[in-house]
Structures are given as structure tokens and as C-alpha cells.
Design a protein around this motif. Structure first.
Motif, PDB file in Angstrom:
ATOM      1  N   SER A 372     -67.428 -61.604   0.021  1.00  0.00           N
ATOM      2  CA  SER A 372     -66.176 -61.562   0.787  1.00  0.00           C
ATOM      3  C   SER A 372     -65.911 -62.857   1.546  1.00  0.00           C
ATOM      4  O   SER A 372     -64.826 -63.087   2.032  1.00  0.00           O
ATOM      5  CB  SER A 372     -66.223 -60.401   1.777  1.00  0.00           C
ATOM      6  N   LYS A 373     -66.913 -63.743   1.655  1.00  0.00           N
ATOM      7  CA  LYS A 373     -66.750 -64.935   2.490  1.00  0.00           C
ATOM      8  C   LYS A 373     -67.274 -66.133   1.708  1.00  0.00           C
ATOM      9  O   LYS A 373     -68.434 -66.143   1.289  1.00  0.00           O
ATOM     10  CB  LYS A 373     -67.599 -64.722   3.759  1.00  0.00           C
ATOM     11  N   LYS A 374     -66.446 -67.153   1.514  1.00  0.00           N
ATOM     12  CA  LYS A 374     -66.866 -68.278   0.666  1.00  0.00           C
ATOM     13  C   LYS A 374     -67.912 -69.155   1.352  1.00  0.00           C
ATOM     14  O   LYS A 374     -68.864 -69.601   0.744  1.00  0.00           O
ATOM     15  CB  LYS A 374     -65.654 -69.125   0.312  1.00  0.00           C
ATOM     16  N   ASP A 380     -73.988 -67.110  10.119  1.00  0.00           N
ATOM     17  CA  ASP A 380     -74.152 -65.943   9.228  1.00  0.00           C
ATOM     18  C   ASP A 380     -75.627 -65.722   8.919  1.00  0.00           C
ATOM     19  O   ASP A 380     -76.102 -64.582   8.848  1.00  0.00           O
ATOM     20  CB  ASP A 380     -73.403 -66.176   7.914  1.00  0.00           C
TER      21      ASP A 380
END
Ligand code: KIV
Ligand code: ZN
Length: 505
Positions: A372-374, A380
Motif C-alpha cells: 500500500s505504500k511505495k 516504518d
């Protein structure tokens, strides 16, 4: 009888034309001060000949060649001219103060040039070429002749031109593939034809000057070297007319990486990355991310299989050690295709050691997040590893930005940062709004931060588009990346800087 090209490690002269052919690109123009700065970098890089302008073309170009001639002492300074006396006079005058100098003169030799450009014939072109070389030799000892559009010139005629200009005193003969038309075998065969059919060819150095219209510039240059050329004309990052010129870094690293080349260069390869960044930023010409040797992704590994291989042994997927060209290290990019080894590599980089079981749990979470997150960043990673809350939030945030800029305005920026919950503000000036805002941010964080690279891109088209900004900063030898996107590109740029700095704090 075929003449043998000696198979021993000869020197390959690197002739750099970033400041002439490269600078002809719209938007890449430099002023004299910028040209001097780049010429000094090229000299430190170990370039043998720096072609730094076409003096007859403008007073600015004349001045740049003249000023560079006074400052550069190790590299030979070269100025371009047509096969015309007034051009040659201007080149010789501009080179007056150079310690080592060369005039580069020439004329089109393909039928396209002879018929349509000059409305002339082959014999007359030879006469003009010979006259120009003789005239230039009366001014300087080192004269390079270019047979423009040699790539599309019939070999037999080209050999006659080359023989005549050598007899007239040329010291180097340049065989340009001006339109980037040739294939490597064809270009190699052209050089071999000259080596084998021009009786006085041993008196000169043969040079290649290949353009990249079919993406063959480096391949053609290498084919030319294999056939006997001992000078390669190149630009940094391959910039130049239309699709560009041969990229210096590609030729130099190809020769260095493959032992079958019978040549060496004197290029100090550790400086390649630095010079590439400098040329890109001064000429406002971003390097495509997948560009060989100097692109942002040239040493970035993103698939799990490749990452695992590189972590076990760099040479599994890398033919060049990135530190050889002045990069810090390979980049193991974290994407949805990364494997456990890559994730663990990044945890260890942050000092986080997980048991095999915890790593397996973190990896499952990572795959969901990466889908969902590039951009998986350090914050993170802390979160995935379950490390204390304090480590995961960005330590500094941009809470206010106001800039003053515009024609004849004095650029100023006021920046408020939230650093660990505390708000602080600074106002600074600069040469533009981004420079002013960067100064204010640096004042507030009290760190020596060097901007290494900045790339601003639009996502779609139109004035209401979102700008994406990638930034690379250096602090104490470590590189930190920052990213931000915003409809306001100045805000996006400052946010990207803050994002990078938050990683180093
Ligand atoms: O591409 C070309 O032919 C040139 C010459 C002027 C050398 O740039
Ligand atoms: Zn050219």
C-alpha cells in the motif's frame, strides 16, 4: 596488406566536450564562471582535452575559452571552429593564454553536407579542409580535424580527406558519427578502413565522436577503440545535441571493467559520481534514474532474489563496485518484491536485531505495508520492528513556510519547524526561495548538511499538478534520502529536506 593495430595497453585520450557539444543543449547554457568551475572539475577528474567552446559563435563563448585558458594547466584546452579563416582566428585568439592548446577545425564530408549544406563538390571540400588545417597549423602546433557526418560518409572518400588533412599537418583526425546513424560493426569497420587504407595514418591519433540518436553512442565508441581509435570524445552524463553524445562514464567504466580492451585512461574514477551530480545540477539536466553508471538506480537492487544475492556476495548482481566511482554503497531498496534478507539488512543498519521468529512476523507486516505504500522509510521500519514510539514519529516537522520571490524581488523565507514538540522559527535570504528556505531550515537544526541531489518531477501535466521531490543530503559522510509531494513545489521541496534531516537527527 593489413596494418596491425598494436595489441598492448595504449593510452586512450579522453576528450571532453561537455562545455561545447553538451552546452549547446537548450536550457544547459552556462555562464563563464560556471564554465570555469566545471573546467576545474574536469581537470581534477583527469580529462586530457577539454573542449570548452566555439569562440566565433558569441562574445560569451570567446570569453569562456579565454578565461579557462588562463586557469587550466594540466588538461589541454580546445576550441572549435569551422573551416573558415575568421573562425580559426577567433579560436587562436581565445586560446592565447592556454599552456596546452588545440584548434578543432573541420567540414562536412557526407554527400548530404557537400550537396545541401555547402552546394559544393567532393574535390572542393578536400581543398577547403586542407586550407583550414594549414591555416590553423600556422597558429598552433596541435590541430584536430573533424570530418562532420563521417558516419554517413563513403569510406573511400573519407580516406582521401583524412590522408589530405594529415599531409596538411593535422595531429588528430576526428571521425564523428554526427547523426548517430551507424551500428557498432559499421563504425568499427569505418575506423579499421582508415587504419588500413590511409598511408600516413600512423602520424595521427584517430578520434571518435559519436552521437546517440539510435542509442549506440557508447557501443560505437568502443567499436572504434577496438579498431584503433585512441581518443574518445565524450560528455559527462552523455548530454549533448538531440539524444546526446557518448557518456564518458560509460566508456571509462566499460574499459575498466572488461580486460579485453587494449587501452587504459587516466580518468580518476572515484570522482565520477561527484562530477556527474555537479554537471546535472549546474546544467539543470536531471540524470534519468536508470542511466548506466550514474543513474540513481544504477546500483539499487529491488527484487528479493537480487537483494539476497547482493547481500551474500555483491558480485552476484554487480559488475562494478559502487565505491569505485565514489558512491557510498549499493542501495537495497525496500519494495513489495524485497525478501527477508533485505528487510533484515535494513533492520541491522538501524541497529535492530530480531530473532528469526520476530523477523518472520515483521516480514509479513512489511509485505502488507509495501503493497500500500511505495516508500518504506526508517520510521516504518521502527514500527515494523515494534521499537519504541519515540523512534517512529518524524522528529521534525514543517509547520509554517512563507516565501517571498519573483522578478526583482529579494528572495526570503520564513520557516517554522516543530522539533520534538518545540516550535522554532527562522527567516533567511538566499539566491532563490528554495535556497532561502534551506538556509532557514539549516539554521534551525544546527547541522552541517550538504545537498547532494534534488529532483523535482510533476506527476501529470498542468499548472495544478502535484510536484514530487526526491532529495539526497549528506551529513558526516552519511547519505540520507527525503521525499515529499505537494501541489506547491516549494513546500514539497522544503518538506523533502525536512524528511531527510529527520532521519539523521
Ligand atoms: O557532431 C559533430 O560532428 C560535432 C563536430 C563539430 C565535431 O560536434
Ligand atoms: Zn557533436
Amino acid at each position: 596488406m593489413l596494418r596491425e593495430v598494436p595489441i598492448m595497453n595504449d593510452k586512450l585520450y579522453i576528450f571532453d566536450t561537455t562545455l561545447r557539444d553538451g552546452e549547446q543543449v537548450p536550457g544547459c547554457q552556462l555562464n563563464t564562471i560556471e564554465k570555469i568551475e566545471l573546467a576545474k572539475l574536469l581537470e581534477t577528474l583527469g580529462v586530457d582535452i577539454i573542449e570548452c567552446g566555439f569562440p566565433i559563435s558569441s562574445p560569451g563563448d570567446f570569453k569562456s575559452v579565454a578565461e579557462i585558458s588562463k586557469i587550466i594547466t594540466e588538461s589541454r584546452i580546445c576550441a572549435l571552429s569551422r573551416a573558415v579563416e575568421k573562425d580559426i582566428d577567433a579560436a587562436a585568439d581565445a586560446l592565447h593564454f592556454a599552456r596546452l592548446k588545440r584548434i578543432h577545425t573541420g567540414i562536412g564530408t557526407s554527400d548530404y553536407h557537400i550537396k545541401y549544406k555547402f552546394n559544393s563538390n567532393r574535390e572542393e571540400i578536400i581543398e577547403r579542409a586542407v586550407a583550414a588545417v594549414k591555416y590553423a597549423r600556422n597558429k598552433v602546433d596541435d590541430v584536430e580535424f573533424y570530418a562532420e557526418d563521417a558516419g554517413r560518409t563513403d569510406n573511400e572518400y573519407l580516406a582521401r580527406v583524412v590522408e589530405a588533412v594529415i599531409a596538411a599537418g593535422a595531429t588528430v583526425v576526428n571521425i564523428p558519427d554526427t547523426t548517430g546513424y551507424c551500428f557498432p560493426e559499421e563504425f568499427g569497420a569505418k575506423i579499421a578502413y582508415l587504419v588500413n587504407n590511409v598511408p600516413n595514418i600512423d602520424k595521427v591519433i584517430i578520434s571518435t565522436h559519436c552521437h546517440n540518436d539510435l542509442g549506440m553512442a557508447t557501443a560505437n565508441t568502443l567499436a572504434g577503440i577496438m579498431a584503433g581509435a585512441r581518443q574518445a570524445e565524450t560528455t559527462i552524463n552523455g548530454i549533448g545535441e538531440r539524444a546526446g553524445n557518448t557518456a564518458m562514464e560509460e566508456v571509462v567504466m566499460a574499459i575498466k571493467s572488461r580486460k579485453e580492451f587494449p587501452v587504459y585512461t587516466d580518468i580518476r574514477i572515484k570522482q565520477i559520481t561527484k562530477v556527474s551530480h555537479q554537471v546535472s545540477s549546474m546544467m539543470r539536466m536531471p540524470v534519468q534514474p536508470n542511466k548506466a553508471i550514474v543513474g540513481r538506480n544504477a546500483f539499487a537492487h529491488s527484487s528479493g532474489i537480487h537483494q539476497d544475492g547482493v547481500l551474500k556476495n555483491r558480485e552476484s548482481y554487480e559488475i562494478i563496485d559502487p565505491t569505485d566511482i565514489g558512491l557510498n554503497d549499493s542501495i537495497i531498496a525496500l519494495t513489495a518484491r524485497s525478501g527477508r534478507a533485505a528487510l533484515n539488512h535494513h533492520f541491522q543498519r538501524l541497529g535492530i536485531n530480531l530473532s528469526a521468529q520476530d523477523l518472520a512476523i515483521a516480514y509479513e507486516k512489511f509485505l502488507r505495508l509495501a503493497d500500500s505504500k511505495k516508500d518504506i522509510d526508517d520510521a516504518d521500519l521502527y514500527e515494523l520492528a515494534g521499537v519504541a514510539e519515540g523512534n517512529i514519529t518524524q522528529k521534525i516537522k514543517l509547520s509554517y513556510l512563507q516565501v517571498v520571490c519573483g522578478k526583482n524581488a529579494i528572495p526570503m523565507a520564513t520557516v517554522t519547524l516543530d522539533i520534538d514538540g518545540e516550535s522554532c522559527t527562522a527567516t533567511c535570504g538566499g539566491i532563490g526561495p528554495i535556497d532561502a528556505a534551506f538556509s532557514a531550515v539549516k539554521t534551525l537544526v544546527h547541522r552541517k548538511i550538504n545537498l547532494e541531489e534534488m529532483l523535482i518531477q510533476s506527476i501529470n501535466k498542468g499548472t495544478d499538478d502535484i510536484g514530487k521531490v526526491h532529495i539526497q543530503v549528506e551529513n558526516k559522510g552519511q547519505i540520507y534520502y527525503g521525499f515529499a509531494a505537494n501541489k506547491d513545489i516549494i513546500t514539497a521541496t522544503v518538506e523533502a529536506l525536512v524528511n531527510a534531516i529527520s532521519k539523521l537527527l
